[in-house]
Design an enzyme around this catalytic site. Sequence first.
Site, short mmCIF file in Angstrom:
data_model
loop_
_atom_site.label_atom_id
_atom_site.label_comp_id
_atom_site.label_asym_id
_atom_site.label_seq_id
_atom_site.Cartn_x
_atom_site.Cartn_y
_atom_site.Cartn_z
CG ASP A 25 -2.07 0.97 1.06
OD1 ASP A 25 -2.59 1.08 -0.06
OD2 ASP A 25 -2.47 1.61 2.05
CG HIS A 50 -4.15 10.77 2.52
ND1 HIS A 50 -5.05 10.82 3.55
CD2 HIS A 50 -3.32 9.71 2.80
CE1 HIS A 50 -4.80 9.85 4.42
NE2 HIS A 50 -3.76 9.17 3.98
NE ARG A 104 4.82 15.52 10.36
CZ ARG A 104 4.28 14.53 9.64
NH1 ARG A 104 3.93 13.40 10.24
NH2 ARG A 104 4.08 14.67 8.33
CD GLU A 106 -6.13 4.75 4.70
OE1 GLU A 106 -5.50 4.17 3.79
OE2 GLU A 106 -5.56 5.30 5.66
CD GLU A 134 -5.52 2.75 -0.11
OE1 GLU A 134 -4.73 2.15 -0.89
OE2 GLU A 134 -5.38 2.76 1.12
CG ASP A 182 -5.29 0.00 3.82
OD1 ASP A 182 -5.30 -1.19 4.18
OD2 ASP A 182 -4.39 0.80 4.15
NE ARG A 236 -7.23 6.63 9.65
CZ ARG A 236 -6.55 6.52 8.52
NH1 ARG A 236 -5.29 6.11 8.56
NH2 ARG A 236 -7.11 6.80 7.36
CD GLN A 294 -2.45 4.29 10.60
OE1 GLN A 294 -3.66 4.31 10.54
NE2 GLN A 294 -1.67 4.79 9.66
CE LYS A 296 -3.20 2.23 7.24
NZ LYS A 296 -4.09 3.00 6.38
CB THR A 335 -7.07 -4.72 2.52
OG1 THR A 335 -6.14 -4.22 3.49
CG2 THR A 335 -7.06 -3.81 1.30
CB THR A 345 -6.24 7.90 1.67
OG1 THR A 345 -6.23 6.89 2.67
CG2 THR A 345 -7.55 8.66 1.72
CD GLU A 404 -7.31 13.07 4.02
OE1 GLU A 404 -7.03 14.04 3.29
OE2 GLU A 404 -7.40 11.89 3.59
#
Length: 400
Positions: free
Chosen positions: A119, A126, A135, A187, A189, A222, A226, A229, A242, A246, A333, A347
């Site tokens: 992946d 994203h 951050r 996600e 994808e 996917d 969170r 993760q 993860k 999937t 994503t 998001e």
Amino acid sequence: MSEIAAAGRTAGIPAAPPVGTALGVVAGAGRPGPARIAAPVGDAVLDVGALAAAAGGPHPALLQQRSLDGLLAAGRPAWREVFGWLSEQLSDPERISAHLLPASGVVPVLPFTVADYVDFFACEQHAVNAGRIFRPDGEPLAPNWKHLPVGYHGRAGTVVVSGTPVIRPSGQRGPGDAGPCRSLDVEAEVGYVLGGASEAPGHPVPLDGALDHVFGVVLLNDWSARDIQAWETRPLGPLLGKSFATSISAWVTPLDELAAAWVDPPPRDPQPLPYLLGPTDRGLDLTMEIRLNGELISTPPAADLYWTPAQLVAHLTSNGAPLRPGDLLGSGTVSGARREQRGCFLELSWGGREPVLLADGSSRTYLLDGDEVTITATAPARGGGRLSLGEVRGKILPAL
């Protein structure tokens, strides 16, 4: 941002692409053998192997197998023969009528054996959004992001076909904190299904030959835990957050069917290294839609992906790693510049701080038990109009 839409299908074969050709594998409908290669035809599915045997189609032995594995290994010349023949057959309803199966009598199974699953993190929007969430006072992109397609090696054994329920995973969420995931995410994808023979080990696949290894495209979800993760990704990449599931669509759309969907990639600065540049460095113009319990919540644009399919293949093999038929590459994503184009709840809810309001007055930051997510996509079709890809769908069940 949300709007009411028809609820996703909850049983039987996924919604069939109304235009073009695609292949998958189904079981049921009272035919001998546990599974057979099929193609969607309106509200029915075509038994491709039976038609190939009866009509003298190309590679009948491959098309009568119980998965796409043999066809994936055969390579692009065989793929073009099969899809050219299949397109011709589909143009004559009378010719195929004896080999149609009712969609209500069959169920999809995973269409190929997933050899390896990688992946990637190919969408700049994203990556920037995730960086700003985690951050807020630093640079959103890592220093390497615009120099190479960042990715992680996933777990092939937990890839499942559309419609398979997803059990809420459990795991560590912090120091001394373990239990069911509280921040379960989707996600949206694009998945690239690979096949054909690779170069010998130690010999990279060049960019100009990379697309010869791409059999077709699936939609991919996917699923991401969170909170699990975030705790485990220090400093290495995702593992348990993860690896629990999937989902991919049941129908694989051949790459040649997307010939009208190629677009130039977005501007890049700095310019990628020479092994990542060439005429095949192009993206696919797919308009995706995410629905939660039938309600449209996002429309991610895959044309915005910074790194393209050929680049993913070329970079993956640039250290000499060989490919195998059945390798699956995820784009990561897909997200656009506007909030209604974001491809995951991380998001959409900005890390849980801005709940997504739904038409019934409820809201979500992440997925609840019982929620069903459906991802669909369309692309420009050869000859005009839009081509629909097979959906990917999954419903969340409570943790065990």
